[in-house]
Enzyme design. Structure first.
Site, PDB file in Angstrom:
ATOM      1  N   PRO B  46       0.821  -1.226   0.000  1.00  0.00           N
ATOM      2  CA  PRO B  46       0.000   0.000   0.000  1.00  0.00           C
ATOM      3  C   PRO B  46       0.854   1.276   0.000  1.00  0.00           C
ATOM      4  CG  PRO B  46      -0.773  -1.549   1.670  1.00  0.00           C
ATOM      5  CD  PRO B  46       0.543  -2.060   1.166  1.00  0.00           C
ATOM      6  N   GLU B  47       0.171   2.344  -0.240  1.00  0.00           N
ATOM      7  CA  GLU B  47       0.727   3.697  -0.130  1.00  0.00           C
ATOM      8  C   GLU B  47       1.106   3.985   1.326  1.00  0.00           C
ATOM      9  OE1 GLU B  47      -2.394   6.537  -0.367  1.00  0.00           O
ATOM     10  OE2 GLU B  47      -1.128   8.175  -1.079  1.00  0.00           O
ATOM     11  N   ALA B  48       2.180   4.727   1.524  1.00  0.00           N
ATOM     12  CA  ALA B  48       2.563   5.225   2.859  1.00  0.00           C
ATOM     13  C   ALA B  48       2.630   4.115   3.890  1.00  0.00           C
ATOM     14  CB  ALA B  48       1.583   6.311   3.329  1.00  0.00           C
ATOM     15  N   ASN B 115       5.239  11.667   0.257  1.00  0.00           N
ATOM     16  CA  ASN B 115       4.508  10.411   0.122  1.00  0.00           C
ATOM     17  C   ASN B 115       5.126   9.707  -1.083  1.00  0.00           C
ATOM     18  OD1 ASN B 115       2.697   8.460  -0.758  1.00  0.00           O
ATOM     19  ND2 ASN B 115       0.909   9.597  -0.011  1.00  0.00           N
TER      20      ASN B 115
END
Lengths: 339, 339, 339, 339, 339, 339
Positions: B46-48, B115
């Protein structure tokens, strides 16, 4: 305080009077009347509705299809011309905005047919003449592509209105070119496509694209698709059982209205003739823009810069002090006033 | 004869060890091992993910969130740095390509967090450091936007691989910028977002965008989303019942793999932790390109021209014969060679 | 988790042994010892401290001041040279970082004196030799301007350290060039200036600029100013009562330490000799960066691009296979390694 | 012999009629009349004065603040539009130059609000439409940043006039970009900010920046800040005692006029409504320039070169022979003539 | 405090033992002894002193002059070689710095003669071997030009010492190339030139150039010129009355010492044999530098950048791992150590 | 056959109407008329002639001189502006080429005065606006240096014409930069300088430099110097006897015309007002070039390469599609076309 439009839109799912422009226009004016009677302020028709879609490109080889080209060329419409006049009169009479697809005969060459979307204002003005940029796959056997001059969003009393034909809704850049002009209501016109490869579910393919455009742009999207009528099957397939089967494949059409969250406002109509109605309230577009506004705070125009070359592309560009030659290309004779 | 890659992809849906970079990286290396054990050649996170998403931006006002910024800044990762080294080692050890989201500390300023999506080759090379261009809504309180220099597709043995973070998948132009580089496998990384406005169904919002990108580009799209763990709820909400309720809202996450027809290859996973596996066979992308090839025959680059400004934006541009001043901005130390 | 430096800084406000480099360096090493004894890790000295400031430029006409130029030229220091060695030894012995201003003799021309700030690491390394870019007003009669090659921030164990001399702190672009390199601790070195026009309050003028740099950059700023001693008054004014009065004007000097909110951490010292001590805790810089981070999220490097030409400007550029001609310009013989 | 302007400036410290553009404009025109009656030739209003500042971004979470966004969007002003016309008429009627902040509605997208400073000449011409480049912290939830095209100094009969909004006055490069154009009179517009972190004294923060700009540039600086009225407290805080306390914090606003030595010309006004008047005599700027002229002899443009990219950033760049598509971005309809 | 050299310089005006290297060197060593006896620390000799100047180039046509070329080639000196050794011994013996012109035989080709200036330190070290870059007019019939490798200033106990031969003192760039290296004492070596066009007053031409170099650089300039002896007249003119008259033309030579104000320190010597002595006090150069320091504050190295290509130009450049071929060009066998 | 210009040049030695631009221009136009009446085709005026030289920098300290700066700033001229127009009209009326020095007010900053030499063609065109690169010593208190963009030789019907101001004629590189452009007629403009240090004989200092430039370049050099009138003495010295004595020192000015052999064509005029006339016959420059042509056969551009950076240095560089911001720096409004 700002007031935003709120109105009923009608997405027509219907078949033309195949290869008969006058009758198809008559059917269209009837449908306009019907929709207006249901309170619609915007009526969207399918792609190539007048006088129908060249299915032969998908069912026979090109040489066999050649006489069909001539038949379509002969039954196509001129812009301007009597069919367009009739449609403009209907729009004016019922006070509705109309979007409709036609086969447009190229004024300058007997090899040119355009897949053209007309946008007509509620006062009967011809706002837009958009020629599909790239015909899709087998359609290349029939249509000539348009140029960038018609990729325009129109300021109407229903909001900023944009139109794309069929596969153009797959083209990320064409879609953005409309959104970037502040499009608020999008019309996507399709044809029923039972003839695509087997794993191609046209209803899904329409829904995916309609949802994406509405979600990305936080706009309403009205989608209108044609229907394969028995008349069309008879005309195109004749006695050929295989082609009849092919044309009978389900999930080949979908019409409806989608909201700025990418979801249909009402249940879409699949395959059957009919009109889908839904309310469009542009105020619903404001708050979702806080999450993503890809033509505003959520884009980076220092990084991305999309250029649209709106040059009309004509076979000849005449220059010079006394360039009074007759207009060489099939420009609409009544160029619409650019607002 | 052309041989096209065919391999198993793994989309990880998981929660980080919240705000603990070392522990989260340890969890990630375990998940890489697990996915590799199932035959995966590509593992998307996933992101971040390292070390987690700043939910406080959505649940409290900015001033109250300020100490949380410092906490995230202190627990973020440097690129390069030990956390990145550990991830590269895991990729190399298992011979898998890894895409993973991190909070990257800006080397030059204590106010800068990016990010960032890292792409690591199966030999452990750091192929890409993509900093999200525009943080989404409340995220603007935490992250600084990146520049156009990282919008790159990477040539790997799995095909041409592109990555976008979360809301970037809404950005028509960012998506096209990857497709235009010949992207074949797209990774879209998201975070669980139970905190969006009520009518925002995150699972749907992910599915619409994943389908659209796959369909428009005729590519495979691997989507990986994080999960809100009880640990995160405790950390962010504490005893605040309203926030606990907010964070418990369902349909906040979706992971899976979509094919070039815009439909999921296998059933996506919603909300729960887990790994979704599916086969990616790039040969499936050829035939659909006949219908629409928006980076080829189905576009009109005489009409549309998308410019991508890939200039790295640094606070200072140093020139001169011996311009060996310390690099002013936190450029990645191991820039990948531009092919 | 990130650990940030926290240490005591000392801002020295003192007079040199006027025009005697050896004695002034001896005084400086005593002050370094004293400050180190109070726990200081950074000791900042005034501009042009060794061996003093050319006040005659302000009190007499240029031709009358000409023999004074020769006197200063003869008593200036070479870099490297014995005075610099003594200062480096003191820094190493006490383990403190030292910033100090000197009159540097140009190695290549008897007309060249630079107003030079030396930065010496706690291990005695000569980190920086910054020559003031533009001498201020009457100072143009004495000093030659430096070039852009020395506008560098140094990575030290106390954080990223930058230095500007006096009026350079008025130069928006010089200040930003340091901030852009990630400056965290700024040293601003000044001289006592009782000789400016009457409405110029030097103490205020120093405070305004120190506050602004600290506030804009969210950095700590250590400001050190020299003092006009009776010895200087006797040397420069002799029996001239008007000049004696002029040199006695109050509020001509201010030293202290300012925090990232632009306010002094402790009460600054005005006019008197002494050392101001304060704690610098770089962690205090993180949270204010959320409001304004002008080298990060709060700037627009797509709009603004500051170029720094770091070319060393020498009277002759020698090229060629064996270009071992004697160095034409007075470059420091021990150039610091560029990291 | 050169004659330089000498006139009275008025810095208005006032609250808007909250979220009511028409009433706020009426109040502004009354204040213009009052200031003109006191002999003012320049009247400066606060940032975002019409129709007020989005305090909710600081006092609630973003999702809760979402309906407030719509409310502000609906009550914002179009440029041009009736509110701007009224302000232009007032300037013309009283023969005063007016600078005033508005919430500008983006013409092309319902997600776009700009924090815009209008500069209106004494003959009622709209000289400048400057959109704040980067909204500050929580403001990012509401406003879209502008581009570099509006960073312009205007030649007026009062001298060369420049404007920056609030935190832009922290941006060293934005400030220099105005000074470099020969700015002589600077207007800094702020909003009352009782909602910042506790150790942030807004009155101090305004004074430091105003002093610095005036001192660095040797210009006059007129600073105007809004006031938190009881009406605003009621609207934003309602019954929430904590928010009411927060909004009541003192030293949240400061207005006044500063001279080229960085000191206020008259005592600034803190927190209370009122108008501060002072004489601006540009001749006072000449002599201080001898000490520091950072756009002249006291800079080094061989070393520093600041580039300003003034490209207007629009979602679509339309080219072509007849590129008369509707303007895609909300450019002011009456672009001022570039001299 | 800085101590600067102060010493007596001797400018020798004399004729060689024409075309007899050994005898000319003997005469030179006698003159060195004489000058040293008068306290000179620097003794400057004319250009091409050993064994004389090829006047035939000016008095007969090139073919007629051809046997003279062979005669000069045979009587020229090798560097190193016995004549140079003798000169070095004399310098060492008397502890004086010597500058002297020789005809240098090219080691690698029988067509190569260089017009070479030797600089010998007071310890007998061969500091410099400067080959005149461009022979002047008729001299092109005899000499080959040198390269940029020898344009060097030498650090001696008398200051930084530079040398140019005759017409090189007309070359603005050659002169600056020495000044730029910090030259403090310049030696200009000439030959008596009665054979130039009639309106060319050689004594004036020497004085103008010597004054200019001294004034521009604020240096001392020692000029030494040869004399046309009866022996030379007999050798070159024989019985040709016209040539005898030509060679007898007055004002063909001037020697002396000029100060940093461009004026002679003592009366120069015109045409006659003799030695001119004067004191050189480098401290006299400091104060004039305040007015013009063209290698310091009075130049603009951002605007002007003079590049000197010091590449030795040899007929063959041998490269490769084992490039152990015999040195291809006539490099001095004892390359002087570059300090 | 090549025809080379042959004409009469006039070197004006005169005093301005001190600090009165209009009256000084009137006097200049009278002198142009007078010189034209004597057949002059080129009229050269002193440096800083309009409206005079800031002697106070040499006779008082900088702070005392500060009000004088303002006085000069107010009485300086704008380029273009009425004074320049009057001079252009006079040149056109009399058909003479005019070179004249002015104090030019920087359009963009009240701290900027340039020491500017204007070159006006015989048809009244403003050919050149050359701003002195480095003000000399005490002049640094008044003037800002120009950039390399104006170091240009102008093609006129009188030959290729170059201009340098005062001490620039000391700068070897500036002089060569003009010669290298094929300069044939050089104008050197000076001011009377009785205020230099005692051993500085201005008349000699002018003659040495004029001779050197003419000799090195084989060009004609016209030198024009101002005169210290009683009016100037009264204005600057008032009752101060010491300053009156200082200003009365003789040999402070010299005007005349020098030929390509470095010698004056006619007797120069020392100290007194008057006009020196002499014939300039460019054909006289051909034959001396055989001896030394330092921009041709007598230089070595493989060894020396002088780079001139002609970049205009402005405080701001504006870029972008519509970069029509007001010109930030005071560029001449009528830039001459670059041939």
């Amino acid at each position: 305080m700002l007031d935003l439009p709120r109105f009923t839109a009608a997405a027509v799912q219907a078949a033309p009077a195949y290869l008969d422009a006058a009758k198809t226009v008559a059917k269209a004016t009837d449908l306009i009347a019907e929709a207006a009677g249901h309170g619609a302020a915007l009526v969207a028709f399918p792609e190539a509705f007048v006088p129908g879609y060249p299915y032969w490109n998908w069912t026979m080889n090109p040489v066999a299809g050649s006489p069909w080209f001539e038949r379509l060329y002969r039954s196509a419409v001129d812009v301007p011309g009597p069919e367009v006049e009739a449609l403009r009169a209907a729009a004016r009479r019922h006070g509705v905005t109309v979007v409709i697809g036609v086969n447009e005969r190229g004024a300058h060459s007997m090899g040119v047919l355009y897949n053209t979307m007309l946008t007509i204002s509620s006062s009967g003005e011809l706002l837009g003449v958009h020629r599909k940029l790239v015909p899709t796959w087998a359609e290349k056997l029939t249509w000539t592509g348009g140029d960038g001059s018609s990729l325009r969003v129109h300021d109407t009393e229903l909001g900023r209105l944009g139109v794309l034909a069929c596969g153009e809704n797959t083209n990320t850049l064409a879609r953005f070119a409309l959104l970037a002009q502040g499009e608020q209501v999008h019309v996507a016109a399709y044809i029923a496509l039972p003839v695509a490869p087997e794993d191609y579910d046209m209803a899904d393919a329409i829904a995916i694209r309609t949802a994406a455009h509405a979600f990305e742009g936080k706009v309403f999207s009205v989608v209108s698709t044609s229907v394969v009528s028995p008349e069309i099957v008879d005309a195109v397939a004749g006695d050929d059982a295989a082609v009849r089967t092919q044309l009978a494949r389900p999930r080949n059409a979908l019409s409806g209205i989608f909201g700025p969250d990418g979801r249909p406002v009402v249940e879409p109509l699949v395959d059957d003739e009919g009109i889908v109605y839904a309310e469009i309230d542009l105020a619903r577009c404001i708050q979702p823009k806080q999450m993503h506004d890809i033509i505003g705070h959520y884009n980076r125009f220092d990084v991305f810069s999309l250029h649209l070359d709106a040059t009309p592309r004509t076979p000849l560009v005449v220059t010079g002090r006394d360039a009074e030659l007759p207009a060489p290309a099939g420009e609409p004779a009544e160029p619409e006033p650019r607002s």
